[in-house]
Design an enzyme around this catalytic site. Structure first.
Site, PDB file in Angstrom:
ATOM      1  N   ASP A  64       0.947  -1.209  -0.054  1.00 48.77           N
ATOM      2  CA  ASP A  64       0.056   0.013   0.071  1.00 48.77           C
ATOM      3  C   ASP A  64       0.595   1.378  -0.039  1.00 48.77           C
ATOM      4  O   ASP A  64       0.203   2.385  -0.144  1.00 48.77           O
ATOM      5  CB  ASP A  64      -1.017   0.099   1.140  1.00 48.77           C
ATOM      6  N   TYR A  77       9.933   4.569   2.881  1.00 50.71           N
ATOM      7  CA  TYR A  77      10.695   3.414   3.311  1.00 50.71           C
ATOM      8  C   TYR A  77      12.314   3.942   2.966  1.00 50.71           C
ATOM      9  O   TYR A  77      13.306   3.491   3.290  1.00 50.71           O
ATOM     10  CB  TYR A  77      10.515   2.120   2.805  1.00 50.71           C
TER      11      TYR A  77
END
Length: 446
Positions: free
Chosen positions: A166, A244
């Site tokens: 997601d 990330y």
């Protein structure tokens, strides 16, 4: 249609079931089979699902089992969200790395390698059982590290394994919202690996509108990823990075911000409370789950957001949903032939120049009744491609290590990672994980 959910006692399973309850088009999922190794977790989640189904005229039937073959037999779709080693394994993934002064994170860095090393053999076994019992099924993989696990399962099932995440769609949604655009009417130019990708362009009515976003500090402040990594760095990259990538671009800060409990340790406490409450008071299980979900969502990457001043996650983000919507859209596109463009983890082929054909990449794809077709992404600039190549080499080395039981290759997977600073540290990582995670020690006994 029958949907098998592996990791069916997992905390986020009610999100998937909730999405199925909202789906009224045909054909649709009529039966959900939840598989898990823990009967107690299955029971707790079943209480939540019964509460969610109340008031719906024709909810999908729910069945639970601790027998993998029973779950897989005759499934049209298999949703895999297993966690080998449980949350205790996640805590060890984080702590072993932190104790060596390295990033302690579930999927990025040495923790992700450790997670993959113990998960690959289990995932490949699952793929073999799917091939035997449900050869026509599509496997939707959410098991982390998603790119590595999808690639390992594709060795058995080929392109019928698709990984989902997601993070990319959330990034696209936030970028479009900052520009005042409908996310459903923009086309993203996104390229990367799972948890390592960049939004290079955003087309609206035939024009790339991303440069306008990158040039405007006020607009960028509305995008969580830009607040997290800083507008100047985002402009230097010329793209919006997946959240990330903070761990790669601000590694020292990420390690320093992990004080007190790790994310895994916090989740152990949260989820223990939820499962105990759901089992003790079944009628209140949906409310207990909703409270725990809110706590989980608002605490996501909290240390990183605090350290950078990125602030709290927006209410719109928390309400928009995530991977459950992607899973449902993917199943609908395949089962009903409803064309859709989605960012997925798929076999590269020739889509991304500079990566092997068998490498799983995260890029936009066309999906319909004929299957999933990756769209050409071309050659990423060197500042992106070099990191992708290095991390992909780590993933492929880890897969080989896990399937052969080679400790030498396991050390290599750690040592080759850009967030690990020496070969000797790679050996210490393997020794530390082997000592604390029985499931990993079983793969690499010596």
């Amino acid at each position: 249609m029958r949907l098998a959910v592996l990791g069916g006692g997992g905390f986020r399973v009610p999100l998937v079931y909730g999405a199925l309850l909202r789906d009224t088009a045909e054909p649709r999922v009529r039966e959900v089979v939840l598989y898990d190794v823990s009967p107690e977790r299955l029971e707790a989640v079943s209480h939540v699902l019964r509460g969610l189904a109340a008031g719906h005229d024709d909810p999908p039937l729910v069945r639970t089992t601790t027998d993998l073959d029973s779950a897989l037999r005759d499934a049209a779709f298999v949703f895999s969200a297993i966690r080998v080693g449980g949350l205790a394994g996640r805590v060890a993934d984080e702590r072993v790395a932190l104790e060596l002064g390295l990033l302690g994170q579930e999927t990025t860095g040495p923790g992700g390698v450790a997670f993959g090393l113990r998960t690959v053999p289990v995932a490949v076994h699952v793929a073999e059982r799917v091939a035997a019992l449900a050869p026509g099924a599509w496997v939707i993989n959410f098991t982390n590290p998603a790119g590595m696990i999808t690639e390992a399962m594709q060795r058995v099932l080929g392109d019928r394994v698709v990984g989902i995440c997601d993070s990319p769609i959330g990034l696209v949604r936030r970028a479009a919202a900052a520009l005042g655009l409908d996310p459903g009417r923009v086309s993203p130019d996104y390229v990367g690996l799972n948890h390592l990708g960049w939004l290079r362009g955003l087309t609206y009515e035939g024009r790339d509108v991303l440069p306008r976003l990158l040039a405007d500090d006020a607009l960028l402040r509305q995008v969580e990823e830009a607040r997290l990594l800083g507008p100047d760095w985002v402009r230097t990259l010329g793209a919006l990075p997946n959240e990330y990538l903070y761990y790669y671009y601000f590694t020292r800060e990420a390690v320093a911000s992990t004080s007190g409990r790790t994310r895994g340790e916090s989740l152990v406490e949260q989820q223990d409370r939820f499962y105990a409450a759901a089992l003790a008071r079944p009628a209140e299980a949906p409310d207990a789950w909703a409270r725990a979900r809110k706590e989980r969502d608002t605490s996501y990457m909290a240390e990183e957001r605090d350290a950078t001043g990125a602030g709290e996650r927006s209410a719109a983000d928390l309400e928009a949903g995530g991977y459950e919507g992607i899973a449902l859209a993917l199943m609908a596109a395949i089962a009903r032939g409803e064309p859709a463009t989605m960012i997925l983890n798929v076999r590269n082929g020739t889509a991304v120049t500079g990566l092997p054909p068998d490498a799983v990449v995260e890029i936009p794809c066309m999906v319909d009744g004929a299957g999933v077709r990756p769209l050409a992404a071309g050659a990423p600039p060197g500042r992106f491609l070099g990191l992708m190549q290095q991390v992909k080499a780590v993933e492929q080395t880890a897969v080989e290590a896990a399937l052969t039981g080679s400790s030498r290759l396991a050390v290599a997977a750690f040592a080759l990672h850009p967030l690990v600073d020496s070969v000797s540290t790679g050996q210490r990582l393997l020794d530390g994980y082997r000592a604390r995670i029985p499931e990993l020690a079983a793969v690499f006994p010596s």
